[in-house]
Design an enzyme around this catalytic site. Structure first.
Site, PDB file in Angstrom:
ATOM      1  N   GLU A   1     -32.206 -70.288-103.820  1.00 55.03           N
ATOM      2  CA  GLU A   1     -31.814 -68.851-103.223  1.00 55.03           C
ATOM      3  C   GLU A   1     -33.005 -69.170-101.475  1.00 55.03           C
ATOM      4  OE1 GLU A   1     -30.573 -67.006-103.179  1.00 55.03           O
ATOM      5  OE2 GLU A   1     -30.021 -66.020-105.628  1.00 55.03           O
TER       6      GLU A   1
ATOM      7  N   HIS B   1     -23.005 -65.670-102.211  1.00 55.04           N
ATOM      8  CA  HIS B   1     -23.018 -65.155-103.221  1.00 55.04           C
ATOM      9  C   HIS B   1     -21.553 -64.045-103.835  1.00 55.04           C
ATOM     10  CE1 HIS B   1     -27.169 -65.435-103.149  1.00 55.04           C
ATOM     11  NE2 HIS B   1     -27.333 -64.263-104.363  1.00 55.04           N
TER      12      HIS B   1
ATOM     13  N   LYS C   1     -36.703 -63.257 -95.179  1.00 55.35           N
ATOM     14  CA  LYS C   1     -35.981 -61.808 -96.083  1.00 55.35           C
ATOM     15  C   LYS C   1     -36.674 -61.122 -95.538  1.00 55.35           C
ATOM     16  CE  LYS C   1     -34.257 -59.996 -99.856  1.00 55.35           C
ATOM     17  NZ  LYS C   1     -33.610 -60.100-101.600  1.00 55.35           N
TER      18      LYS C   1
ATOM     19  N   ARG D   1     -38.672 -38.556-110.772  1.00 54.57           N
ATOM     20  CA  ARG D   1     -38.638 -38.407-109.231  1.00 54.57           C
ATOM     21  C   ARG D   1     -38.680 -39.245-107.892  1.00 54.57           C
ATOM     22  NH1 ARG D   1     -38.824 -32.535-109.556  1.00 54.57           N
ATOM     23  NH2 ARG D   1     -36.432 -32.024-110.868  1.00 54.57           N
TER      24      ARG D   1
ATOM     25  N   GLU E   1     -28.035 -52.368 -95.965  1.00 56.85           N
ATOM     26  CA  GLU E   1     -26.970 -53.437 -95.460  1.00 56.85           C
ATOM     27  C   GLU E   1     -26.133 -52.765 -94.741  1.00 56.85           C
ATOM     28  OE1 GLU E   1     -26.648 -56.290 -98.729  1.00 56.85           O
ATOM     29  OE2 GLU E   1     -24.823 -56.353 -98.782  1.00 56.85           O
TER      30      GLU E   1
ATOM     31  N   LYS F   1     -33.790 -53.391-103.913  1.00 57.95           N
ATOM     32  CA  LYS F   1     -33.216 -53.228-104.390  1.00 57.95           C
ATOM     33  C   LYS F   1     -33.944 -53.835-105.971  1.00 57.95           C
ATOM     34  CE  LYS F   1     -29.020 -54.695-100.906  1.00 57.95           C
ATOM     35  NZ  LYS F   1     -28.630 -55.843-101.491  1.00 57.95           N
TER      36      LYS F   1
ATOM     37  N   ARG G   1     -28.096 -57.874 -93.443  1.00 62.87           N
ATOM     38  CA  ARG G   1     -28.722 -57.826 -94.589  1.00 62.87           C
ATOM     39  C   ARG G   1     -27.569 -58.286 -94.946  1.00 62.87           C
ATOM     40  NH1 ARG G   1     -32.963 -54.787 -98.024  1.00 62.87           N
ATOM     41  NH2 ARG G   1     -33.301 -55.959-100.203  1.00 62.87           N
TER      42      ARG G   1
ATOM     43  N   ASN H   1     -26.038 -63.106 -98.419  1.00 64.23           N
ATOM     44  CA  ASN H   1     -24.380 -63.055 -99.809  1.00 64.23           C
ATOM     45  C   ASN H   1     -24.375 -64.382 -99.622  1.00 64.23           C
ATOM     46  OD1 ASN H   1     -25.088 -60.207-100.873  1.00 64.23           O
ATOM     47  ND2 ASN H   1     -23.946 -59.032 -99.290  1.00 64.23           N
TER      48      ASN H   1
ATOM     49  N   HIS I   1     -27.768 -67.904-112.132  1.00 64.03           N
ATOM     50  CA  HIS I   1     -27.135 -66.856-111.085  1.00 64.03           C
ATOM     51  C   HIS I   1     -27.537 -68.591-110.489  1.00 64.03           C
ATOM     52  CE1 HIS I   1     -26.934 -64.143-107.621  1.00 64.03           C
ATOM     53  NE2 HIS I   1     -28.559 -64.393-107.638  1.00 64.03           N
TER      54      HIS I   1
ATOM     55  N   HIS J   1     -20.962 -64.834-107.363  1.00 62.26           N
ATOM     56  CA  HIS J   1     -20.858 -63.969-108.247  1.00 62.26           C
ATOM     57  C   HIS J   1     -19.765 -63.745-109.309  1.00 62.26           C
ATOM     58  CE1 HIS J   1     -23.543 -61.256-106.140  1.00 62.26           C
ATOM     59  NE2 HIS J   1     -24.905 -61.422-106.919  1.00 62.26           N
TER      60      HIS J   1
HETATM   61  N1  LIG Z   1     -33.070 -57.280-106.464  1.00 61.18           N
HETATM   62  C1  LIG Z   1     -32.644 -58.081-105.264  1.00 61.18           C
HETATM   63  O1  LIG Z   1     -33.026 -58.211-104.532  1.00 61.18           O
HETATM   64  C2  LIG Z   1     -32.677 -59.120-106.201  1.00 61.18           C
HETATM   65  C3  LIG Z   1     -32.226 -60.399-105.692  1.00 61.18           C
HETATM   66  C4  LIG Z   1     -31.344 -61.541-106.938  1.00 61.18           C
HETATM   67  C5  LIG Z   1     -31.392 -61.770-107.766  1.00 61.18           C
HETATM   68  N2  LIG Z   1     -31.448 -60.185-108.246  1.00 61.18           N
HETATM   69  C6  LIG Z   1     -31.769 -59.808-109.647  1.00 61.18           C
HETATM   70  O2  LIG Z   1     -32.671 -60.890-110.345  1.00 61.18           O
HETATM   71  C7  LIG Z   1     -32.328 -61.268-112.156  1.00 61.18           C
HETATM   72  C8  LIG Z   1     -32.502 -62.817-112.449  1.00 61.18           C
HETATM   73  O3  LIG Z   1     -33.505 -63.135-111.392  1.00 61.18           O
HETATM   74  P1  LIG Z   1     -34.127 -64.163-112.118  1.00 61.18           P
HETATM   75  O4  LIG Z   1     -33.998 -65.394-112.527  1.00 61.18           O
HETATM   76  O5  LIG Z   1     -35.977 -64.249-111.745  1.00 61.18           O
HETATM   77  O6  LIG Z   1     -34.592 -64.261-114.206  1.00 61.18           O
HETATM   78  P2  LIG Z   1     -34.929 -63.924-115.225  1.00 61.18           P
HETATM   79  O7  LIG Z   1     -35.790 -62.462-114.233  1.00 61.18           O
HETATM   80  O8  LIG Z   1     -34.082 -63.553-116.341  1.00 61.18           O
HETATM   81  O9  LIG Z   1     -36.475 -65.085-116.299  1.00 61.18           O
HETATM   82  C9  LIG Z   1     -35.733 -65.411-116.248  1.00 61.18           C
HETATM   83  C10 LIG Z   1     -36.692 -66.496-117.015  1.00 61.18           C
HETATM   84  O10 LIG Z   1     -38.005 -67.223-117.102  1.00 61.18           O
HETATM   85  C11 LIG Z   1     -38.248 -66.396-117.717  1.00 61.18           C
HETATM   86  N3  LIG Z   1     -39.475 -66.315-117.089  1.00 61.18           N
HETATM   87  C12 LIG Z   1     -39.975 -65.968-115.968  1.00 61.18           C
HETATM   88  N4  LIG Z   1     -41.506 -66.087-115.861  1.00 61.18           N
HETATM   89  C13 LIG Z   1     -42.065 -66.648-116.130  1.00 61.18           C
HETATM   90  C14 LIG Z   1     -43.038 -67.871-116.375  1.00 61.18           C
HETATM   91  N5  LIG Z   1     -44.035 -67.942-115.177  1.00 61.18           N
HETATM   92  N6  LIG Z   1     -42.782 -68.822-116.940  1.00 61.18           N
HETATM   93  C15 LIG Z   1     -42.669 -69.221-117.938  1.00 61.18           C
HETATM   94  N7  LIG Z   1     -40.905 -67.776-117.998  1.00 61.18           N
HETATM   95  C16 LIG Z   1     -40.822 -67.352-116.544  1.00 61.18           C
HETATM   96  C17 LIG Z   1     -37.960 -65.453-117.895  1.00 61.18           C
HETATM   97  O11 LIG Z   1     -39.154 -64.468-119.681  1.00 61.18           O
HETATM   98  C18 LIG Z   1     -36.743 -65.189-118.563  1.00 61.18           C
HETATM   99  O12 LIG Z   1     -36.563 -65.630-119.985  1.00 61.18           O
HETATM  100  C19 LIG Z   1     -30.932 -61.393-111.608  1.00 61.18           C
HETATM  101  O13 LIG Z   1     -30.766 -59.538-112.829  1.00 61.18           O
HETATM  102  C20 LIG Z   1     -30.269 -61.003-110.421  1.00 61.18           C
HETATM  103  O14 LIG Z   1     -28.987 -59.564-110.750  1.00 61.18           O
HETATM  104  C21 LIG Z   1     -31.928 -59.446-108.034  1.00 61.18           C
END
Ligand SMILES: NC(=O)c1ccc[n+]([C@@H]2O[C@H](COP(=O)([O-])OP(=O)(O)OC[C@H]3O[C@@H](n4cnc5c(N)ncnc54)[C@H](O)[C@@H]3O)[C@@H](O)[C@H]2O)c1
Length: 380
Positions: free
Chosen positions: A196, A259, A238, A132, A248, A154, A252, A256, A277, A263
């Site tokens: 971003e 986005h 942020k 929980r 949001e 999030k 907030r 987007n 992304h 998306h």
């Molecule tokens: N929670 C939120 O507010 C929020 C906001 C924006 C995006 N997201 C989510 O984030 C995700 C995308 O995240 P991302 O772009 O970080 O992608 P990711 O986590 O898939 O990482 C991208 C790639 O880089 C590799 N990697 C990561 N760090 C590394 C490093 N230092 N050296 C070498 N390789 C490395 C990973 O293994 C992966 O293959 C999506 O699922 C999206 O929905 C969430």
């Protein structure tokens, strides 16, 4: 020692996320992960935590993190998931929860999310529901995660019906953003995260956008000072928005920017390698500026300034490269309607009155959107 040990160690910048008794600090700096033990120790009831990471990070940096924790007497176990978006699934969440329980995680323990946005979202959600709710901290390793996903609480996984549809808001207890880790990030991922960073300038800080026009290349070259300024400014922006509107209901939504279109483009291209992304956000932001101009909301020439900067740094700004994968304008609009940001069936667009002046507009006639999308699809 990491392979980045040549970078100068200097005091980290800190940014506070003010959320009452759920407030936390973001620590930003080169090699700040070396201080992970000192930063995490006060959050622990016993000197133990479980690190959730992916296989890429495990190979490159896990031993450095575990050594940093051990330096403060903290024992750690690691749960390693496969890299990539497909890990944000029910199946992976179930496996991870079982693994965390088997590793002995108790109600008062801390989970460490060590990776990009995928790991942060998955591990944060697992922490939110395990027993929980257990505490977690983020050690984001991609630029996208450092400026966006690790801040704000999030968390979640994807549903067959769309991205991030299953989740919870669960704030981390701390965020440790080590800029030196970005040196091993593939350049394409670094550029995608930069979209971003630019977003924060575009939505609320024209001065920051102008700074990026001057220093964007240095940021992408991982110049220590420039990178630190860009990440800290983004996190400050942020943090202020999240503190004012955690769930949001208001501002907030400005985060987007780009986005709603982005998306839809990710969905249409199958969330794959053709468009990641941040690239979708770069195209989406450019489209939001062009739509704003078309509707007469912002002065002519504004969109061109934005796309000139994104293009100069190697980001896509229009649909030309993915055109064969996309449906027609009506099809794209239908995908946009499925986005969870749609409210009461009505699409909300983050538009701009200029650079740094974003706002939310609803009620734009469907024909205007279809006309705009058709024009975008025809653009070379
Ligand atoms: N929670 C939120 O507010 C929020 C906001 C924006 C995006 N997201 C989510 O984030 C995700 C995308 O995240 P991302 O772009 O970080 O992608 P990711 O986590 O898939 O990482 C991208 C790639 O880089 C590799 N990697 C990561 N760090 C590394 C490093 N230092 N050296 C070498 N390789 C490395 C990973 O293994 C992966 O293959 C999506 O699922 C999206 O929905 C969430």
């Amino acid at each position: 020692m990491t392979e980045n040990s040549e970078a100068p160690a200097e005091p980290p910048a800190t940014v506070d996320v003010a959320l009452g008794n759920r407030s936390y600090t973001i620590h930003i700096g080169h090699r700040v992960m070396e201080q992970a033990g000192t930063l995490v120790r006060p959050l622990l009831k016993r000197p133990f935590c479980v690190i959730v990471t992916d296989a890429n990070l495990a190979e490159l940096h896990l031993s450095s993190l575990q050594a940093a924790l051990a330096g403060s007497g903290i024992k750690s176990a690691a749960a390693i998931v496969p890299p990539g978006e497909t890990s944000k699934s029910y199946a992976r969440l179930a496996d991870l929860c079982e693994e965390l329980l088997a590793a002995g995680v108790e109600r008062s323990d801390l989970v460490l999310a060590f990776g990009g946005g995928v790991i942060g979202d998955l591990a944060g959600f697992a922490a939110a529901i395990l027993r929980r709710g257990v505490a977690y901290a983020q050690i984001p390793t991609t630029l996208l995660a450092q400026v966006d996903s690790s801040v704000g609480g999030k968390t979640g996984i994807n549903s067959a019906l769309g991205k991030n549809l299953i989740g919870a808001i669960h704030q981390p207890r701390a965020v440790i953003a080590d800029l030196a880790l970005l040196r091993t990030l593939p350049p394409r991922e670094l550029r995608a995260g930069y979209a971003e960073v630019v977003k924060y300038g575009l939505l609320g800080d024209a001065g920051f956008f102008a700074w990026l026009e001057q220093h964007g290349r240095a940021v992408l070259a991982c110049d220590p000072q420039s990178l630190k300024h860009a990440v800290a400014t983004s996190c400050r922006a942020k943090a202020a928005i999240v503190a004012a509107d955690e769930t949001e209901t208001g501002q907030r939504a400005l985060l987007n920017l780009g986005h709603t279109f982005g998306h839809a483009l990710e969905a249409a291209t199958g969330y794959g390698d053709r468009l990641i992304h941040g690239e979708a956000v770069a195209i989406g932001s450019s489209m939001a500026f062009r739509l704003s101009e078309r509707l007469g909301r912002c002065p002519p020439g504004t969109a061109a300034r934005v796309t000139a900067h994104l293009t100069a740094l190697g980001l896509p700004t229009n649909l030309a490269g993915i055109r064969p994968l996309l449906p027609d304008a009506k099809g794209l609009l239908a995908i946009m309607r499925h986005d969870k940001k749609a409210r009461a069936g009505e699409l909300a667009f983050v538009l701009v009155r200029g650079i740094g002046e974003a706002y939310v507009e609803t009620g734009i006639p469907e024909e205007a959107i279809i006309g705009f999308l058709a024009e975008e699809l025809a653009m070379q």
